[in-house]
Design an enzyme around this catalytic site. Structure first.
Site, PDB file in Angstrom:
ATOM      1  CG  HIS A  67     -10.344 -12.092  67.891  1.00  0.00           C
ATOM      2  ND1 HIS A  67      -9.465 -11.707  68.884  1.00  0.00           N
ATOM      3  CD2 HIS A  67      -9.896 -11.476  66.763  1.00  0.00           C
ATOM      4  CE1 HIS A  67      -8.560 -10.900  68.382  1.00  0.00           C
ATOM      5  NE2 HIS A  67      -8.790 -10.745  67.087  1.00  0.00           N
ATOM      6  CD  GLU A  68     -10.663 -12.735  63.004  1.00  0.00           C
ATOM      7  OE1 GLU A  68     -10.902 -11.781  62.221  1.00  0.00           O
ATOM      8  OE2 GLU A  68      -9.575 -12.861  63.605  1.00  0.00           O
ATOM      9  CG  HIS A  71     -11.741  -7.666  64.183  1.00  0.00           C
ATOM     10  ND1 HIS A  71     -11.185  -6.576  64.805  1.00  0.00           N
ATOM     11  CD2 HIS A  71     -10.906  -8.717  64.434  1.00  0.00           C
ATOM     12  CE1 HIS A  71     -10.063  -6.952  65.411  1.00  0.00           C
ATOM     13  NE2 HIS A  71      -9.885  -8.237  65.202  1.00  0.00           N
TER      14      HIS A  71
END
Length: 378
Positions: A67-68, A71
């Site tokens: 998820h990170e 980004h």
């Protein structure tokens, strides 16, 4: 947030974990092994539940990293430098070096995380369908898919610092063309969302699930506090534009010569000063560290004539030394602790920015920025 454990680099991005992330991995393994898997796939040997839990928990940890990392990679493609990724109790934090240049780029960066979590959920469900004949594996995969699905949906709630708050900020920035106004609205939305979650957690605790309610309230408390801090920081950045470090520092500070004995320094400077912390300088006048009153007091009285200040000082990282002519906004990222930054000019100390100064600077800058915004709106 500083990582407790450095995990290396992924795609060139430094990755670390706060100690709370390690705690949550262990807690998830216990919950899966003792409650979730035995209920959803009953009748198996306890060892099988623990093996499945021990595998699933770090896989969930990896999904948070994915998820990170989404980004980070999208941000890098948009020209934004990525400092690090840190995983912790409530998910992860991707730290950028600089601001996103446009609403469109911010929108893409913000959506990348929830989309990745949704894709992980879908992939877990697809593998679960193929593993239906192995109940414990099917149960673990369904749990993984459910948690990632919830993570994707929760992160899209419209309030800072969640991804949904970033999406809201990007849309407002694009619609009204005013980044500062979008900052204020996203921060207020995050605070309101946090308070709503706290209230929901209290009701949940009283009515049907004490542990679930406490967790919901904890998340709400974190969101509300983070949104407020982010709003202050954003306002401070706007309010400090055009100012130099010289204009916000405390000047004329007392200094501690590194070569001086603790007793001599205490008698000549520390006992007569209004400061609780002092920049330590070498023979040339350049800063080399800081020393506090507490550190001075910790030296036994009988040894203060032989212990030098250099022996008890805290070394000063390069990032904590600012030049008087530097932009004042650099103070906000200099670091925490008693001394945020030591200010130099011509290689010599001319001032200092303490933690109390940073708090004052943020509040004054926030007041300056919002006062200007009110005049503009009027």
């Amino acid at each position: 947030m500083n990582p407790t454990l450095r995990l290396g680099r992924v795609a060139g991005v430094p990755v670390g974990a706060h100690w709370s992330a390690l705690l949550i991995v262990a807690l998830i393994a216990v919950i899966l092994g003792t409650a979730v898997l035995p209920v959803s796939a009953p009748g198996l040997a306890p060892q099988l539940y623990w093996v499945a839990a021990a595998v699933t928990s770090p896989v969930f940890f990896a999904s948070l990293l994915a998820h990170e990392l989404a980004h980070a990679l999208v941000a890098r493609r948009a020209g934004v430098s990525v400092k690090s990724i840190t995983l912790w109790l409530l998910g992860g934090v991707t730290e950028f070096d600089g601001e996103v240049g446009s609403p469109r780029a911010e929108l893409r960066i913000s959506l990348a995380g929830p989309v990745t979590s949704a894709l992980v959920a879908g992939a877990a469900l697809a593998v679960a369908a193929a593993a239906r004949g192995v109940p414990v594996v099917w149960s673990a995969l369904v749990w993984l898919a459910t948690v990632n699905g919830v993570l994707a949906v929760f992160n899209m709630l419209p309030g800072a610092p969640l991804d949904g708050g970033r999406v809201l900020h990007a849309v407002l920035w694009w619609r009204c063309g005013d980044r500062e106004r979008a900052d204020r609205v996203a921060a207020r939305a995050g605070q309101s969302l946090g308070m709503a979650l706290i209230a929901a957690g209290v009701v949940q605790t009283l009515v049907w699930s004490p542990m679930g309610g406490l967790w919901t309230a904890l998340v709400g408390w974190f969101l509300s506090g983070s949104a407020r801090s982010e709003g202050l920081a954003r306002s401070a950045q706007s309010g400090l534009e055009g100012l130099s470090v010289r204009e916000v520092m405390t000047s004329g500070v007392d200094q501690a010569p590194a070569w001086l004995e603790v007793g001599a320094f205490a008698g000549t400077v520390a006992l007569r000063s209004a400061q609780s912390v002092f920049p330590v300088v070498d023979f040339s006048g350049a800063p080399v560290g800081t020393v506090s009153l507490a550190a001075l007091c910790a030296v036994p009285a009988e040894r203060r004539g032989e212990v030098r200040v250099s022996q008890i000082m805290r070394p000063l990282p390069a990032g904590r030394v600012l030049q008087a002519q530097d932009p004042a906004v650099g103070v906000l990222s200099a670091g925490g602790g008693e001394v945020a930054a030591v200010v130099c000019e011509g290689g010599r100390v001319v001032g200092m920015v303490t933690a109390a100064d940073v708090a004052r600077i943020m509040l004054q800058a926030s007041l300056r920025a919002t006062t200007g915004a009110q005049r503009h709106d009027a």
